[in-house]
Design a protein around this motif. Structure first.
Motif, mmCIF file in Angstrom:
data_model
loop_
_atom_site.group_PDB
_atom_site.id
_atom_site.type_symbol
_atom_site.label_atom_id
_atom_site.label_comp_id
_atom_site.label_asym_id
_atom_site.label_seq_id
_atom_site.Cartn_x
_atom_site.Cartn_y
_atom_site.Cartn_z
ATOM 1 N N GLY A 21 -11.792 12.137 67.224
ATOM 2 C CA GLY A 21 -11.838 12.847 65.869
ATOM 3 C C GLY A 21 -10.889 11.992 64.854
ATOM 4 O O GLY A 21 -9.876 11.531 65.130
ATOM 5 N N LEU A 22 -11.266 11.897 63.722
ATOM 6 C CA LEU A 22 -10.690 11.601 62.600
ATOM 7 C C LEU A 22 -10.504 12.804 61.516
ATOM 8 O O LEU A 22 -11.591 12.822 61.054
ATOM 9 N N HIS A 23 -9.422 12.858 61.073
ATOM 10 C CA HIS A 23 -9.223 14.072 60.010
ATOM 11 C C HIS A 23 -8.226 13.339 58.956
ATOM 12 O O HIS A 23 -7.186 13.328 59.400
ATOM 13 N N TYR A 24 -8.576 13.682 57.807
ATOM 14 C CA TYR A 24 -7.741 13.224 56.482
ATOM 15 C C TYR A 24 -6.978 14.467 56.270
ATOM 16 O O TYR A 24 -7.086 15.691 56.338
ATOM 17 N N LEU A 25 -5.643 14.166 56.196
ATOM 18 C CA LEU A 25 -4.302 14.998 56.031
ATOM 19 C C LEU A 25 -3.918 15.494 54.547
ATOM 20 O O LEU A 25 -3.376 16.398 54.453
ATOM 21 N N LEU A 26 -4.558 14.868 53.525
ATOM 22 C CA LEU A 26 -4.277 15.129 52.273
ATOM 23 C C LEU A 26 -5.126 16.108 51.266
ATOM 24 O O LEU A 26 -4.947 16.366 50.377
ATOM 25 N N GLY A 27 -6.055 16.764 52.164
ATOM 26 C CA GLY A 27 -7.149 17.820 51.614
ATOM 27 C C GLY A 27 -7.781 17.164 50.468
ATOM 28 O O GLY A 27 -8.433 16.334 50.589
ATOM 29 N N ALA A 28 -7.572 18.091 49.260
ATOM 30 C CA ALA A 28 -8.449 17.409 48.010
ATOM 31 C C ALA A 28 -7.762 16.205 47.232
ATOM 32 O O ALA A 28 -8.559 15.721 46.498
ATOM 33 N N GLN A 29 -6.406 16.156 47.637
ATOM 34 C CA GLN A 29 -6.099 14.646 46.933
ATOM 35 C C GLN A 29 -6.439 13.239 47.534
ATOM 36 O O GLN A 29 -6.633 13.094 48.892
ATOM 37 N N GLU A 30 -6.730 12.437 46.590
ATOM 38 C CA GLU A 30 -7.489 11.152 46.997
ATOM 39 C C GLU A 30 -6.549 10.124 46.162
ATOM 40 O O GLU A 30 -6.635 9.982 44.840
ATOM 41 N N PHE A 31 -6.143 8.962 46.916
ATOM 42 C CA PHE A 31 -5.244 7.984 46.424
ATOM 43 C C PHE A 31 -5.723 6.699 46.680
ATOM 44 O O PHE A 31 -5.879 6.541 48.109
ATOM 45 N N ASP A 32 -6.146 5.812 45.965
ATOM 46 C CA ASP A 32 -6.513 4.631 46.189
ATOM 47 C C ASP A 32 -5.403 3.626 46.621
ATOM 48 O O ASP A 32 -4.133 3.901 46.131
ATOM 49 N N THR A 33 -5.399 2.788 47.432
ATOM 50 C CA THR A 33 -4.151 1.905 47.570
ATOM 51 C C THR A 33 -3.903 0.869 46.652
ATOM 52 O O THR A 33 -4.851 0.534 46.383
ATOM 53 N N PRO A 34 -2.788 1.070 46.243
ATOM 54 C CA PRO A 34 -2.306 0.442 44.973
ATOM 55 C C PRO A 34 -2.248 -1.189 45.394
ATOM 56 O O PRO A 34 -2.098 -1.741 46.492
ATOM 57 N N GLU A 35 -2.800 -1.919 44.324
ATOM 58 C CA GLU A 35 -2.846 -3.391 44.606
ATOM 59 C C GLU A 35 -1.207 -4.042 43.925
ATOM 60 O O GLU A 35 -0.867 -3.562 42.979
#
Length: 219
Positions: free
Chosen positions: A200-214
């Motif tokens: 199983g893999l579950h995302y922990l930030l719920g509705a928040q989505e952040f791209d990896t900063p370059e």
């Protein structure tokens, strides 16, 4: 003389006989009067009953209306719960040799399984990585490894003689838009068999989505 005595003796009887019809007439008049009064009261009773029935119906309708409006107000002001993002996989038993483990999808949202062995992660961030595994062997050990790019995360699994799965979990960080693969390798003895594996893999930030900063060396 005898006739006079007989008349006197019969007189009370005659008087009583004359009173009985009058008493019956009096009782009859009373009954008629009572019935008349009851008949006069019936329309009033029917009217009062109708008023009470209408009042009860109006109260019930008002109560239902208030309950419905309250539920609608609560529904409008409720914050929608964020949808869980993740994937749950069940390992396929493949007879032929394969570099990566193959799975079937039990449940998923946002994360997808491609080619049976690659999990695509659209969102970067922290994930709970958990497994339920059953390994058969004589005390030997093996490594279950999750790989994404140059990142490798491993669980050490020992062979068991029972039928109860071992559970392990870990919080890991994954990159977006990069595939994940799973592999299993023996570390000591080749006589080790992975019988059951659920991942199983579950995302922990719920509705928040952040791209990896370059990284920008010239800000």
């Amino acid at each position: 003389m005898c006739d006079a005595v007989m008349l006197l003796r019969c007189a009370p009887v005659l008087i009583m006989d004359t009173k009985d019809p009058e008493a019956g007439m009096l009782h009859g008049h009373s009954a008629v009067g009572l019935e008349t009064r009851c008949q006069r009261k019936l329309p009033a009773l029917h009217f009062a009953h109708g008023i009470l029935t209408c009042a009860c119906a109006a109260l019930c309708m008002y109560t239902l209306y208030k309950v419905q409006r309250t539920e609608e107000a609560l529904t409008q002001h409720e914050t929608p719960l964020p949808k869980d993002k993740g994937i749950y996989l069940n390992m396929q038993k493949v007879l032929k040799f394969s570099t990566y483990l193959n799975f079937t999808v039990v449940w998923n949202n946002s994360l997808t399984l491609e080619h049976g062995s690659e999990v695509m992660v659209p969102i970067a961030g922290p994930y709970v990585f958990y497994i339920c595994a059953l390994v058969k062997g004589n005390g030997t050990k093996g490594n279950l490894t999750l790989s994404q790019g140059h990142t490798n995360i491993s669980f050490e699994l020992s062979g068991q003689s029972g039928t109860r799965c071992v559970r392990q979990e870990r919080v890991i960080s994954l990159y977006e838009k990069e595939k994940i693969t799973f592999s299993f390798r023996n570390t000591i003895d080749p006589l080790l068999f992975l019988q059951v594996l659920k991942v199983g893999l579950h995302y922990l930030l719920g509705a928040q989505e952040f791209d990896t900063p370059e990284y920008n060396p010239y800000p």
